[in-house]
Motif scaffolding. Structure first.
Motif, mmCIF file in Angstrom:
data_model
loop_
_atom_site.group_PDB
_atom_site.id
_atom_site.type_symbol
_atom_site.label_atom_id
_atom_site.label_comp_id
_atom_site.label_asym_id
_atom_site.label_seq_id
_atom_site.Cartn_x
_atom_site.Cartn_y
_atom_site.Cartn_z
ATOM 1 N N UNK A 203 0.464 -0.691 -0.479
ATOM 2 C CA UNK A 203 0.047 0.478 0.319
ATOM 3 C C UNK A 203 0.927 1.408 0.098
ATOM 4 N N UNK A 204 1.937 1.013 0.251
ATOM 5 C CA UNK A 204 3.042 2.278 0.559
ATOM 6 C C UNK A 204 4.118 2.282 -0.477
ATOM 7 N N UNK A 205 3.556 0.924 -1.521
ATOM 8 C CA UNK A 205 4.651 1.506 -2.763
ATOM 9 C C UNK A 205 5.898 1.091 -2.500
ATOM 10 N N UNK A 206 5.664 0.193 -1.563
ATOM 11 C CA UNK A 206 7.591 -0.616 -1.282
ATOM 12 C C UNK A 206 7.412 -2.197 -1.892
ATOM 13 N N UNK A 207 8.923 -2.659 -1.993
ATOM 14 C CA UNK A 207 9.091 -3.822 -3.266
ATOM 15 C C UNK A 207 9.117 -4.182 -1.024
ATOM 16 N N UNK A 208 7.740 -5.114 -1.741
ATOM 17 C CA UNK A 208 7.480 -6.391 0.008
ATOM 18 C C UNK A 208 8.154 -7.851 -0.507
ATOM 19 N N UNK A 209 9.761 -7.724 -0.797
ATOM 20 C CA UNK A 209 10.611 -8.809 -1.170
ATOM 21 C C UNK A 209 10.622 -8.912 0.173
ATOM 22 N N UNK A 210 11.591 -10.108 0.355
ATOM 23 C CA UNK A 210 12.032 -10.660 1.674
ATOM 24 C C UNK A 210 13.211 -10.094 1.474
ATOM 25 N N UNK A 211 13.959 -9.692 2.351
ATOM 26 C CA UNK A 211 15.535 -8.732 2.743
ATOM 27 C C UNK A 211 15.407 -8.146 1.591
ATOM 28 N N UNK A 212 14.219 -7.391 0.855
ATOM 29 C CA UNK A 212 14.959 -6.681 -0.423
ATOM 30 C C UNK A 212 15.261 -5.273 0.375
ATOM 31 N N UNK A 213 15.322 -4.828 1.198
ATOM 32 C CA UNK A 213 15.593 -3.972 1.691
ATOM 33 C C UNK A 213 16.661 -3.551 3.141
#
Length: 349
Positions: A203-213
């Motif tokens: 919903x916040x437009x973020x990459x939702x992949x595991x460990x993405x950040x």
């Protein structure tokens, strides 16, 4: 399994190095398991600030993740490679010493008095008011940053504390199962807290992949995760792990209400706030179970662990205070709380 599903449920890609030790470890992990250079990480013993040291904290995270989902294209046999475990121990020792220093030395109460001691410890915490700032004045970019930091834990929410399950028996084990069942959505994927958080990220437009950040978060964010793994992977620290969970649950309900209200102030809908709204109700119940049935049950069976329980709770509060201060200090100064994006390594021809 599709590529999208792999990024949600499979291992994360290896991050970029943050110093000579993590660089050497990353280079090794890209090869078949072998002995690491002797003494790798010996310099960690003299690090002035283990909690904030980027190289030490990433090294620990790299080692610990081998016990969770592992890393993309890394041989699973690395998990128990003896020289890697020796490196992990060289990083763990100064980290644990630092945790004990910042946690102080809360007196070990009698078993019957432990729940009240936990309540008193949590009530005395006067850390930075991060939740209030997110509720009242954070802009959308700052809220997105906060969610990126927290994604390192929330996309595997409850997993570190589950290490305690095979190490407990009786009432404490029953209490932990009760808490963890809620965390894992009582067996429903769409109600797992990790999946609710993934929805908030989307919903916040973020990459939702595991460990993405992972590359964007600083050492103090890694430290909030590494202390859970440290406690969870050492049976001798099982009391500290339960104390950590108790502190988590006892300081969760009101902040999550504020996080949800902050998103509503920024125009997000109930889909985005569901993760936080769910915790307002669930953790109000969990805090009682954690203090009285979980930690109380443990020290009734093992009175000698009362001090460890309080250490784990105090360490959780201390590291989270430092995490919150990092975000608030950055935002007050008008800068991002995240690290600069990692520069891609050159690809060999």
């Amino acid at each position: 399994m599709s590529a999208a599903a792999d990024r949600r449920f499979g291992p994360a890609p290896l991050p970029a190095a943050r110093g000579p030790v993590s660089a050497a470890l990353l280079a090794a992990l890209r090869q078949a398991p072998h002995d690491l250079p002797g003494g790798l990480g010996a310099g960690f013993a003299s690090v002035a600030d283990p909690i904030g040291d980027e190289d030490l904290q990433l090294t620990l995270f790299l080692c610990y993740e081998l016990h969770y989902r592992g890393w993309q294209q890394v041989d699973e046999a690395w998990e128990w490679q003896p020289s890697l475990l020796a490196l992990r121990a060289r990083a763990e020792h100064p980290f644990e010493v630092a945790l004990r220093r910042v946690a102080g030395a809360p007196p070990a109460p009698l078993p019957a008095a432990l729940p009240a001691a936990l309540v008193e410890l949590v009530a005395a915490d006067d850390g930075p008011a991060l939740a209030g700032a997110l509720q009242r004045r954070a802009n959308l970019d700052q809220f997105r940053e906060f969610v990126m930091h927290r994604s390192v834990y929330h996309l595997r929410e409850a997993d570190p504390h589950s290490w305690a399950l095979p190490r407990l028996g009786g009432p404490a084990k029953a209490a932990l199962v009760e808490i963890q069942m809620d965390e894992y959505g009582n067996g429903r994927l769409d109600r797992m807290h990790a999946e609710l958080f993934r929805t908030t990220m989307a919903c916040l437009g973020l990459d939702t992949g595991y460990g993405a950040h992972l590359d964007r978060v600083p050492a103090v964010t890694l430290a909030t995760n590494n202390l859970m793994s440290l406690f969870g992977l050492h049976r001798r620290l099982r009391g500290a792990l339960l104390g950590h969970l108790a502190a988590f649950e006892m300081t969760s309900s009101l902040p999550n209400r504020r996080y949800g209200n902050g998103l509503r102030r920024l125009g997000l809908d109930e889909t985005a706030t569901r993760f936080y709204d769910e915790h307002v109700e669930a953790d109000a119940v969990h805090e009682q179970i954690a203090a009285y049935d979980l930690c109380g049950g443990l020290v009734r069976a093992e009175p000698a662990l009362a001090g460890d329980v309080l250490f784990g709770a105090a360490a959780a509060l201390a590291v989270d205070r430092r995490f919150a201060a990092h975000l608030l200090d950055a935002w007050t100064a008008g800068r991002s709380s995240l690290r600069a994006p990692a520069v891609a390594e050159p690809v060999a021809a």
